[in-house]
Scaffold this active site. Structure first.
Site, short mmCIF file in Angstrom:
data_model
loop_
_atom_site.label_atom_id
_atom_site.label_comp_id
_atom_site.label_asym_id
_atom_site.label_seq_id
_atom_site.Cartn_x
_atom_site.Cartn_y
_atom_site.Cartn_z
N ILE A 97 0.90 -1.15 0.00
CA ILE A 97 0.00 0.00 0.00
C ILE A 97 0.93 1.19 0.00
O ILE A 97 1.71 1.38 0.94
CB ILE A 97 -0.91 0.07 1.25
CG1 ILE A 97 -1.96 -1.05 1.24
CG2 ILE A 97 -1.63 1.44 1.29
CD1 ILE A 97 -2.92 -1.01 2.42
N TYR A 98 0.90 1.96 -1.07
CA TYR A 98 1.75 3.15 -1.17
C TYR A 98 0.91 4.35 -1.56
O TYR A 98 0.03 4.23 -2.42
CB TYR A 98 2.87 2.95 -2.20
CG TYR A 98 4.00 2.10 -1.70
CD1 TYR A 98 4.93 2.61 -0.80
CD2 TYR A 98 4.13 0.77 -2.10
CE1 TYR A 98 5.97 1.83 -0.33
CE2 TYR A 98 5.17 -0.02 -1.63
CZ TYR A 98 6.08 0.52 -0.75
OH TYR A 98 7.10 -0.26 -0.27
N GLY A 107 -6.15 10.01 4.44
CA GLY A 107 -7.04 8.85 4.46
C GLY A 107 -6.96 7.93 3.25
O GLY A 107 -7.73 6.97 3.15
N GLY A 109 -4.48 5.82 2.33
CA GLY A 109 -4.02 4.50 2.75
C GLY A 109 -5.14 3.69 3.39
O GLY A 109 -5.29 2.50 3.13
N ASN A 136 10.12 1.19 9.13
CA ASN A 136 9.02 2.02 8.63
C ASN A 136 7.97 2.17 9.74
O ASN A 136 6.90 1.56 9.71
CB ASN A 136 8.42 1.39 7.37
CG ASN A 136 7.45 2.32 6.66
OD1 ASN A 136 6.99 3.31 7.22
ND2 ASN A 136 7.12 1.97 5.43
N TYR A 143 -0.72 -0.25 10.67
CA TYR A 143 -1.26 -1.61 10.72
C TYR A 143 -1.65 -2.01 12.14
O TYR A 143 -2.67 -2.67 12.33
CB TYR A 143 -0.27 -2.61 10.09
CG TYR A 143 -0.17 -2.41 8.60
CD1 TYR A 143 -1.29 -2.53 7.78
CD2 TYR A 143 1.03 -2.05 7.99
CE1 TYR A 143 -1.21 -2.32 6.41
CE2 TYR A 143 1.11 -1.84 6.62
CZ TYR A 143 -0.02 -1.98 5.84
OH TYR A 143 0.05 -1.76 4.49
N LYS A 145 -2.74 -0.01 14.43
CA LYS A 145 -4.00 0.73 14.67
C LYS A 145 -5.18 -0.04 14.05
O LYS A 145 -6.29 0.00 14.56
CB LYS A 145 -3.87 2.13 14.05
CG LYS A 145 -5.05 3.05 14.31
CD LYS A 145 -4.89 4.36 13.53
CE LYS A 145 -5.41 4.14 12.11
NZ LYS A 145 -5.29 5.28 11.23
#
Length: 173
Positions: A97-98, A107, A109, A136, A143, A145
């Site tokens: 996911i970039y 928002g 991502g 990172n 993730y 969260k």
């Protein structure tokens, strides 16, 4: 807030996919890696041939995030044998996911992530997993969260540099 739309990438999108792929990977990792290693990875990992194979692979999907007509991020997911490690039929891997730097914190991502969850549920996956570079912190906290837990580590090669990815998973249902 800007309206973000998501659409599944097809061969016609390959140049936009290559551009966003190279741009976001560079933004994320170039300060931590040598120029040679970055160039090698960007040339190989985002070549038109490789992206064509990946788009044509029925066990992989790319989804582009657009703000108006501009691609601002993307998601790459893998199922079954296309997963980079576990190859579990009941799992979905989020390989990438970039999001473009200028769209961080908007928002995008989260929208791409929610698309992955939706697809995992459609495919009756038991869980979603991914690998994230141990340095990172931004991605790890995103993730966590979202409920992911660390379960292993693996090595990711960038040119001649071996880096450690933290493997994380989220159980569904």
């Amino acid at each position: 807030m800007e309206r973000i739309t998501i659409h599944k990438a097809i061969l016609n999108d390959i140049e936009q996919l290559q551009k966003i792929g190279r741009e976001t990977f560079s933004e994320t990792f170039s300060s931590s890696n040598t120029e040679e290693n970055m160039k090698q990875y960007l040339d190989q990992g985002f070549s038109i041939d490789k992206l064509t194979d990946e788009i044509n692979n029925e066990n992989s999907e790319f989804h582009l995030a657009l703000s108006e007509t501009t691609v601002v991020g993307y998601l790459k997911i893998n199922f079954g044998a296309s997963q980079t490690e576990l190859k579990d039929e009941k799992a979905l891997e989020i390989e990438r996911i970039y999001v473009s730097k200028e769209f961080h914190g908007k928002g995008v991502g989260q929208i791409l992530y929610e698309k992955a969850i939706e697809i995992a549920k459609e495919k009756n996956s038991d869980y979603i997993w991914l690998g994230v570079w141990e340095e990172n912190a931004r991605a790890i906290s995103f993730y966590k969260k979202n409920g992911f837990v660390e379960f292993d580590k693996h090595i990711f090669r960038l040119g001649d540099d071996e880096q450690t990815d933290i493997m994380m998973a989220l159980k569904l249902g």
